[in-house]
Design a protein around this motif. Structure first.
Motif, PDB file in Angstrom:
ATOM      1  N   GLU A  84      -0.347   0.820   8.005  1.00 57.08           N
ATOM      2  CA  GLU A  84      -0.251   1.842   6.965  1.00 57.08           C
ATOM      3  C   GLU A  84       0.140   1.221   5.630  1.00 57.08           C
ATOM      4  OE1 GLU A  84       2.891   5.287   6.147  1.00 57.08           O
ATOM      5  OE2 GLU A  84       1.695   5.655   7.952  1.00 57.08           O
ATOM      6  N   MET A  85      -0.599   1.626   4.583  1.00 57.55           N
ATOM      7  CA  MET A  85      -0.267   1.227   3.214  1.00 57.55           C
ATOM      8  C   MET A  85      -0.097   2.517   2.416  1.00 57.55           C
ATOM      9  SD  MET A  85      -2.687  -2.046   2.454  1.00 57.55           S
ATOM     10  CE  MET A  85      -4.242  -1.335   2.894  1.00 57.55           C
ATOM     11  N   ASN A  86       0.852   2.511   1.507  1.00 60.29           N
ATOM     12  CA  ASN A  86       1.117   3.697   0.699  1.00 60.29           C
ATOM     13  C   ASN A  86       1.006   3.364  -0.782  1.00 60.29           C
ATOM     14  OD1 ASN A  86       1.914   5.599   2.802  1.00 60.29           O
ATOM     15  ND2 ASN A  86       3.616   4.183   3.117  1.00 60.29           N
ATOM     16  N   ILE A  87       0.400   4.274  -1.517  1.00 61.08           N
ATOM     17  CA  ILE A  87       0.353   4.198  -2.976  1.00 61.08           C
ATOM     18  C   ILE A  87       0.978   5.483  -3.495  1.00 61.08           C
ATOM     19  CG2 ILE A  87      -1.078   4.059  -5.030  1.00 61.08           C
ATOM     20  CD1 ILE A  87      -3.213   2.693  -3.302  1.00 61.08           C
ATOM     21  N   ILE A  88       2.031   5.326  -4.268  1.00 62.76           N
ATOM     22  CA  ILE A  88       2.703   6.485  -4.843  1.00 62.76           C
ATOM     23  C   ILE A  88       2.516   6.430  -6.355  1.00 62.76           C
ATOM     24  CG2 ILE A  88       4.915   7.655  -5.174  1.00 62.76           C
ATOM     25  CD1 ILE A  88       5.816   6.272  -2.540  1.00 62.76           C
ATOM     26  N   PHE A 125       3.383   0.516  -4.660  1.00 61.83           N
ATOM     27  CA  PHE A 125       2.455   0.160  -3.591  1.00 61.83           C
ATOM     28  C   PHE A 125       3.249  -0.506  -2.479  1.00 61.83           C
ATOM     29  CE2 PHE A 125      -0.691  -2.720  -1.666  1.00 61.83           C
ATOM     30  CZ  PHE A 125      -1.726  -1.817  -1.417  1.00 61.83           C
ATOM     31  N   THR A 126       3.200   0.050  -1.268  1.00 65.30           N
ATOM     32  CA  THR A 126       3.918  -0.550  -0.139  1.00 65.30           C
ATOM     33  C   THR A 126       2.942  -0.858   0.984  1.00 65.30           C
ATOM     34  OG1 THR A 126       4.443   1.616   0.806  1.00 65.30           O
ATOM     35  CG2 THR A 126       6.082   0.642  -0.668  1.00 65.30           C
ATOM     36  N   MET A 127       3.228  -1.952   1.688  1.00 66.89           N
ATOM     37  CA  MET A 127       2.409  -2.344   2.831  1.00 66.89           C
ATOM     38  C   MET A 127       3.229  -3.244   3.744  1.00 66.89           C
ATOM     39  SD  MET A 127      -0.117  -4.965   0.860  1.00 66.89           S
ATOM     40  CE  MET A 127      -0.419  -6.279   1.998  1.00 66.89           C
TER      41      MET A 127
END
Length: 167
Positions: free
Chosen positions: A143-147, A130-132
């Protein structure tokens, strides 16, 4: 003594447990009971193998789910080795699992000996990153990313629910 041939598990993996029962006394040890209550996330896979000197056999005594039980005897100065396989069939709620001590009881002398606890780790088949951004500016989109990475080939569908609030 009791050992596991691995300490890190993924779902559906197996581990071989080896218990060595050694009679260092001068008397024949009869009416022995070995019991191992293994964690609920595992099932026994296959028979309990018994090796005594040059002889090897399969123990066919009654078994209860969640427990390995062996009844037998060990002559003075000899040892037997019990080998059984456990399979991880459900995901534990924490990444660390504890195998409680196994016990060896002599019914004739009422003595009980315990092995040590064994700590093992559960490796989740799903890796989540999880990045933010470090800060959020008022009125700007961030933008937030969930991989999600699946590490098991036999799991092909994953559902994820990410609740967000506009407040």
């Amino acid at each position: 003594s009791r050992t596991l041939d691995k300490r890190n598990f993924k779902l559906s993996e197996r581990a071989e447990v080896t218990a060595v029962i050694r009679n260092i006394g001068s008397q024949h040890a009869s009416d022995l009971v070995y019991e191992d209550d293994y964690p609920q996330y595992f099932v026994r896979d296959g028979p309990i193998k018994v090796v005594s000197g040059e002889r090897s056999s399969v123990y066919s005594g009654p078994q209860v789910e969640g427990k390995i039980k062996w009844n037998g005897q060990v002559p003075s100065g000899q040892e037997i080795t019990l080998t059984y396989t456990l399979q991880l069939v459900s995901s534990p709620p924490t990444p660390q699992i504890t195998f409680q001590p196994a016990t060896l009881t002599s019914r004739s002398t009422d003595e009980t000996m315990n092995t040590t606890e064994l700590e093992v780790k559960f490796v989740s088949p799903l890796q989540i990153v999880f990045t933010m951004p470090d800060t959020f500016a008022v009125g700007k989109l961030s933008e937030m990313n969930i991989i999600l990475k699946n590490t098991l080939p036999d799991i092909s569908l994953i559902f994820a629910f990410c609740p967000f609030s506009s407040n």
